[in-house]
Structures are given as structure tokens and as C-alpha cells.
Write an enzyme that holds these catalytic residues in place. Structure first.
Site, PDB file in Angstrom:
ATOM      1  N   LYS A 107       0.456  -1.450  -0.141  1.00  0.00           N
ATOM      2  CA  LYS A 107      -0.003   0.105   0.264  1.00  0.00           C
ATOM      3  C   LYS A 107       0.881   0.823   0.324  1.00  0.00           C
ATOM      4  O   LYS A 107       1.670   1.102   0.804  1.00  0.00           O
ATOM      5  CB  LYS A 107      -0.710  -0.156   1.473  1.00  0.00           C
ATOM      6  CG  LYS A 107      -2.167   0.344   0.964  1.00  0.00           C
ATOM      7  CD  LYS A 107      -2.993   0.032   0.272  1.00  0.00           C
ATOM      8  CE  LYS A 107      -4.665   0.920  -0.083  1.00  0.00           C
ATOM      9  NZ  LYS A 107      -5.894  -0.230  -0.637  1.00  0.00           N
TER      10      LYS A 107
HETATM   11  P1  NAD Z   1     -12.780   7.028  -3.316  1.00  0.00           P
HETATM   12  O1  NAD Z   1     -11.782   7.844  -2.980  1.00  0.00           O
HETATM   13  O2  NAD Z   1     -13.188   6.428  -4.653  1.00  0.00           O
HETATM   14  O3  NAD Z   1     -14.728   7.433  -2.121  1.00  0.00           O
HETATM   15  C1  NAD Z   1     -14.538   6.885  -0.910  1.00  0.00           C
HETATM   16  C2  NAD Z   1     -15.915   7.914  -0.926  1.00  0.00           C
HETATM   17  O4  NAD Z   1     -16.107   7.950   0.580  1.00  0.00           O
HETATM   18  C3  NAD Z   1     -16.193   9.260  -1.449  1.00  0.00           C
HETATM   19  O5  NAD Z   1     -17.846   9.658  -1.588  1.00  0.00           O
HETATM   20  C4  NAD Z   1     -15.780  10.195   0.085  1.00  0.00           C
HETATM   21  O6  NAD Z   1     -17.028  11.343  -0.074  1.00  0.00           O
HETATM   22  C5  NAD Z   1     -16.479   9.230   1.387  1.00  0.00           C
HETATM   23  N1  NAD Z   1     -15.762   9.188   2.579  1.00  0.00           N
HETATM   24  C6  NAD Z   1     -14.913  10.073   2.583  1.00  0.00           C
HETATM   25  N2  NAD Z   1     -14.909  10.176   3.967  1.00  0.00           N
HETATM   26  C7  NAD Z   1     -16.039   9.719   4.569  1.00  0.00           C
HETATM   27  C8  NAD Z   1     -16.559   9.788   5.695  1.00  0.00           C
HETATM   28  N3  NAD Z   1     -15.903  10.158   6.871  1.00  0.00           N
HETATM   29  N4  NAD Z   1     -17.953   8.949   5.283  1.00  0.00           N
HETATM   30  C9  NAD Z   1     -18.823   8.591   4.287  1.00  0.00           C
HETATM   31  N5  NAD Z   1     -17.992   8.993   3.610  1.00  0.00           N
HETATM   32  C10 NAD Z   1     -16.372   9.128   3.337  1.00  0.00           C
HETATM   33  O7  NAD Z   1     -12.584   5.912  -2.784  1.00  0.00           O
HETATM   34  P2  NAD Z   1     -12.787   3.827  -2.695  1.00  0.00           P
HETATM   35  O8  NAD Z   1     -11.534   3.473  -4.151  1.00  0.00           O
HETATM   36  O9  NAD Z   1     -14.650   3.902  -3.145  1.00  0.00           O
HETATM   37  O10 NAD Z   1     -12.293   3.488  -1.814  1.00  0.00           O
HETATM   38  C11 NAD Z   1     -13.158   3.085  -0.829  1.00  0.00           C
HETATM   39  C12 NAD Z   1     -13.083   2.079   0.709  1.00  0.00           C
HETATM   40  O11 NAD Z   1     -12.781   0.892  -0.288  1.00  0.00           O
HETATM   41  C13 NAD Z   1     -11.521   2.491   1.279  1.00  0.00           C
HETATM   42  O12 NAD Z   1     -11.394   1.807   2.631  1.00  0.00           O
HETATM   43  C14 NAD Z   1     -10.143   2.011  -0.317  1.00  0.00           C
HETATM   44  O13 NAD Z   1      -9.592   1.296   0.645  1.00  0.00           O
HETATM   45  C15 NAD Z   1     -11.549   0.173  -0.173  1.00  0.00           C
HETATM   46  N6  NAD Z   1     -11.293  -0.634  -1.454  1.00  0.00           N
HETATM   47  C16 NAD Z   1     -11.257   0.247  -2.872  1.00  0.00           C
HETATM   48  C17 NAD Z   1     -10.695  -0.647  -3.528  1.00  0.00           C
HETATM   49  C18 NAD Z   1     -10.893   0.246  -5.081  1.00  0.00           C
HETATM   50  O14 NAD Z   1     -10.446  -0.611  -5.905  1.00  0.00           O
HETATM   51  N7  NAD Z   1     -10.935   1.110  -5.449  1.00  0.00           N
HETATM   52  C19 NAD Z   1     -10.784  -1.746  -3.725  1.00  0.00           C
HETATM   53  C20 NAD Z   1     -10.869  -2.711  -2.171  1.00  0.00           C
HETATM   54  C21 NAD Z   1     -10.837  -1.908  -1.133  1.00  0.00           C
END
Ligand code: NAD
Length: 420
Positions: A107
Site C-alpha cells: 500500500k
Molecule cells: P474513493 O476516493 O473513490 O471514494 C471514497 C468515498 O468515501 C467518497 O465518496 C468520499 O466522499 C467518501 N468518504 C470519505 N470519508 C467519508 C466519511 N467519513 N464518511 C462517509 N463517506 C466518506 O475511494 P474508493 O476507491 O471508493 O475506496 C473506498 C474504500 O474502499 C476504501 O476503504 C478503500 O481502501 C476500499 N477499497 C477500494 C478499492 C478500489 O478498487 N478502489 C478496492 C478495495 C477496497
């Protein structure tokens, strides 16, 4: 004091110790399995639009190198620390091993608020971060992908920067890049689609009709928005709650998620989307629904609200949304609350990233249908293994999922031995 000193890292270590106790792992092996193999901290001086120079802190943690190169996302978030990065890298290790991917976990990221950077500043931070990482990453050593606060465009800048330094096009250095430069059809949607595939497997097992179910989705970014849209459009589930960092919205009659998505595309956030009532973001998590999908930040399900969750299925789209203290409470509620743990639930992203990497190395492309079929086949296998192990050993789904991952890494370490 360790360089990983951080509450999220402590949480990942506590989770690991639970698994190590269950697997009766020898004390001699525990630190070797748990602690990151390599960690880098870099300082990024960047020209800002106002003529000033701002320095940002960047990190990359490669958790283990036993099964292949390391693989993991890149997070741009204001409070990112080495410890949090290390926790996320450790979870990636167990996630990749559970899905049987030939990777160790990694990461990385930059402590910055991407929403406060102009496009030029974001590009400069992205390029400088990759440039500083060049000695430590590579298609056969460590492959980056997107995570919170980064997207296809950031991956394109990473890939371009790395390629310029090598003197030829190296598109397999990152995954989650645009299809026009070697990205894979279906990667952007992969995590959310995987989440929904597993929710459908859970509703099947619980004999729930998705069309009569309601869902609340926290986070409306890559994972949350795709999961919410796909739940509504493909399963017929009614989405009664959505949120992002700016607002939490609830409408018992259902929210038009496609409209919400259009609003976010135009405005950049959900604030001012007026087709639902504003609610307290923490209270939204404990409002009645059949499926709760935390898809934003870590530790949102904790000892303060775990007993109050009213969902039937908790599908962890985010990494680390549930604390070990909350797990103890959820374990007591095993017959009323079906948990799909993060390392299983959100594995779709890294699985399709693996396809993208393989396609890049082979200069070969698959269609979106082929990609999605292969994704679902791997998820199905992982899901079946987790359920089987949990039933046979009377353990939680999280313990079963992590145990399968940790066991695979441990077996590989034992097979390779310890040098010298
Ligand atoms: P992103 O940046 O695309 O979206 C994050 C979202 O969460 C946004 O809508 C943001 O406004 C919202 N957010 C941030 N803080 C918040 C809070 N305190 N309360 C409510 N909403 C909040 O990120 P993502 O890629 O969708 O990742 C989200 C989660 O999924 C993370 O934990 C990430 O590690 C995990 N994840 C992502 C992927 C991927 O392929 N993108 C894969 C596995 C896991």
C-alpha cells in the site's frame, strides 16, 4: 516507538494475533508474518499554483515478498501515516492470498487532500510521488493501483512518469489505468461489482428476496457508487441511504442512485442532492436496512454501534471498517448478522487488477465479459471456502477468511525457508 505507531496498524496486528492464536502459530513465526518487509517514506516538494513550494509526505509499504511481487493501492488522504499504510498493506497480503493471487500485499500514498488541489497540483504530486518511488517499484517487484483519493487519471500519470524514466512504455507498472493505455475493461467497476456478487450469494444463503430488501451504502466513490448502482439496477434492491464525506442522505421510499451519481459527476460530491433527507452520518449506519455496505473509511463499525446495527448483511466494501472490539459483538450476533469480511468482500478490485497486470505483461486483452466471468469464478471459490471453514470450525467469517490467507503465506514462507 515503532515507525508504524498508529491505531489502524495496532488494529491490523490485533486481528492478526487472533488468527495466529486460532492457527496456533509458533511465536517464532508471528513477527515474521506480521511485520512489513520494506517501508519507504519520501518527501515530495511540489510547485503550487500560487508560486509557493509545498512539501508532502509519501509512503509505500511492501508487506511480504514471499509469493511474488507486491500489489496494492495508492491513497491520497490528509491524515495518511506510515502506520495506516502498513495496516492496509498487511490486509492486502491476506486478501491476495485468500484469492490465491501470486502477490504480497502493498500500500502507499501521500498525506494530502486531493479535493483541495488543482488539477495541475494533483498531477505534480502524483508524478513526483511515482518519481520518488522508481527505485522501489516495478512490474516484477511492486505494482501500484488506485485507492481512496486516486483514480484512473492518477494511474495514467504514474504510468507515464515511470515509462518516461525507463525510456519505453511500461503499462504493467500500474493497474486501474484508463482502457486507452492498457487498462482492463471492467476494472473501474470491479470492486463494487464484486461486493454486489457476494451480497447476492449471502441473500441466496439467507433466502432473502433482493427485490424486497433495502440497502444503506456509506461512501459514494469508486466502490460505494458502483455497489449502490449495481444493487439497484441489477438486483432490484431499494437503496434507502447513501453518504459521502459531505453529507448522509436517507429516504425510506428509495433514492434514485443514478440521479445521485449524475449529481456527483457534476458537483463532485453529494451535498445539495435534495431527493432525500439529511441525517446524521453516524446514525445512518444504525438505521434499519437489510444490507449495510460501509465503503469509505476504516473503523466506522466500532464498540459504540456494533450492537445497534439493524442490518441482516454487513458487506464490507471498505478496508478495515470494523474494529476488533466490534467483531466481538458481531460474533455474538452471528445468527442475526451475516458478515462478508473486507478481505473477501472488496477483493474484486485486486482480482481484476491481477488480470490487468497479466494482460499487460503478455500484451494481450480480454473482453469485459471474460474479465467479469473470471472475477466471479474466483470470488465464488473464495466465498465457498470461507463459508465451509467457518461452518466446520464454528468460527466467524472474518476469522475463516483471514486464516485461509495467513495459512497460505505461512506455508509459502516455510517452503522457501529462511536465508541465510
Ligand atoms: P474513493 O476516493 O473513490 O471514494 C471514497 C468515498 O468515501 C467518497 O465518496 C468520499 O466522499 C467518501 N468518504 C470519505 N470519508 C467519508 C466519511 N467519513 N464518511 C462517509 N463517506 C466518506 O475511494 P474508493 O476507491 O471508493 O475506496 C473506498 C474504500 O474502499 C476504501 O476503504 C478503500 O481502501 C476500499 N477499497 C477500494 C478499492 C478500489 O478498487 N478502489 C478496492 C478495495 C477496497
Amino acid at each position: 516507538m515503532s515507525i508504524y505507531n498508529d491505531e489502524v496498524f495496532q488494529m491490523a496486528c490485533d486481528q492478526f494475533q487472533v488468527i495466529a492464536d486460532y492457527l496456533q502459530i509458533d511465536q517464532n513465526d508471528r513477527d515474521r508474518l506480521m511485520l512489513p518487509k520494506r517501508s519507504m517514506a519520501v518527501t515530495l516538494p511540489v510547485h503550487m499554483d500560487d508560486g509557493s513550494t509545498q512539501t508532502f509526505q509519501g509512503y509505500r509499504v511492501q508487506h511480504h515478498l514471499t509469493l511474488g511481487p507486491t500489489k496494492g493501492g495508492t491513497r491520497f488522504a490528509p491524515n495518511l501515516s506510515m502506520g495506516e499504510t502498513a495496516a492496509l498493506a498487511m490486509w492486502m497480503s491476506w486478501k491476495c492470498a485468500l484469492a490465491n493471487l501470486p502477490y504480497g500485499g502493498a500500500k502507499g500514498g501521500v498525506a494530502c487532500d486531493p479535493t483541495k488541489l488543482s488539477r495541475t497540483e494533483l498531477e505534480s504530486v502524483s508524478r513526483r510521488y511515482m518519481q520518488e518511488m522508481i527505485p522501489f517499484v516495478g512490474p516484477h517487484t511492486d505494482i501500484m493501483g488506485p485507492d481512496m483519493g486516486t483514480n484512473e487519471q492518477v494511474m495514467a500519470w504514474f504510468m507515464d512518469t515511470y515509462s518516461v524514466y525507463q525510456g519505453y512504455c511500461v503499462n504493467e507498472i500500474v493497474t486501474g489505468k484508463p482502457v486507452s493505455i492498457g487498462g482492463t475493461e471492467g476494472r473501474r467497476e470491479a470492486t463494487g461489482r464484486g461486493v454486489v456478487y457476494l451480497i447476492e450469494r449471502a441473500t441466496d444463503m439467507l433466502k432473502l428476496d433482493p427485490k424486497k430488501c433495502t440497502a444503506i451504502v456509506q461512501g459514494f466513490g469508486n466502490v460505494g457508487s458502483v455497489a449502490a448502482l449495481s444493487l439497484a439496477l441489477n438486483t432490484g434492491m431499494k437503496i434507502v441511504g447513501i453518504s459521502d464525506a459531505t453529507v448522509a442522505l436517507y429516504n425510506p421510499n428509495g433514492i434514485d442512485v443514478a440521479k445521485a451519481e449524475q449529481h456527483v459527476i457534476k458537483k463532485g460530491h453529494l451535498r445539495a442532492f435534495d431527493e432525500a433527507d439529511r441525517v446524521d452520518p453516524n446514525e445512518m449506519l444504525t438505521m434499519p436496512c437489510d444490507v449495510l455496505v460501509p465503503s469509505a473509511v476504516d473503523r466506522v463499525i466500532n464498540k459504540g454501534n456494533a450492537a445497534k446495527l439493524k442490518c441482516r448483511i454487513l458487506a464490507e466494501g471498505a478496508n478495515g471498517p470494523t474494529t476488533p472490539e466490534a467483531d466481538l459483538i458481531l460474533n455474538e450476533r452471528w445468527d442475526e448478522l451475516f458478515v462478508i469480511p473486507d478481505i473477501l468482500c472488496n477483493a474484486g478490485g485486486v482480482i481484476v487488477s491481477y488480470f490487468e497486470w497479466v494482460q499487460g505483461l503478455q500484451a494481450f486483452m480480454w473482453t469485459e465479459t471474460e474479465v467479469t466471468d473470471k472475477l466471479f469464478r474466483i470470488l465464488e471459490h473464495s466465498f465457498a471456502q470461507v463459508i465451509k471453514r467457518a461452518k466446520a470450525h464454528k468460527i466467524s467469517h472474518r476469522t475463516a477468511a483471514m486464516a485461509i490467507g495467513v495459512e497460505r503465506v505461512m506455508k509459502a514462507k516455510h517452503a522457501r525457508g529462511l536465508f541465510p
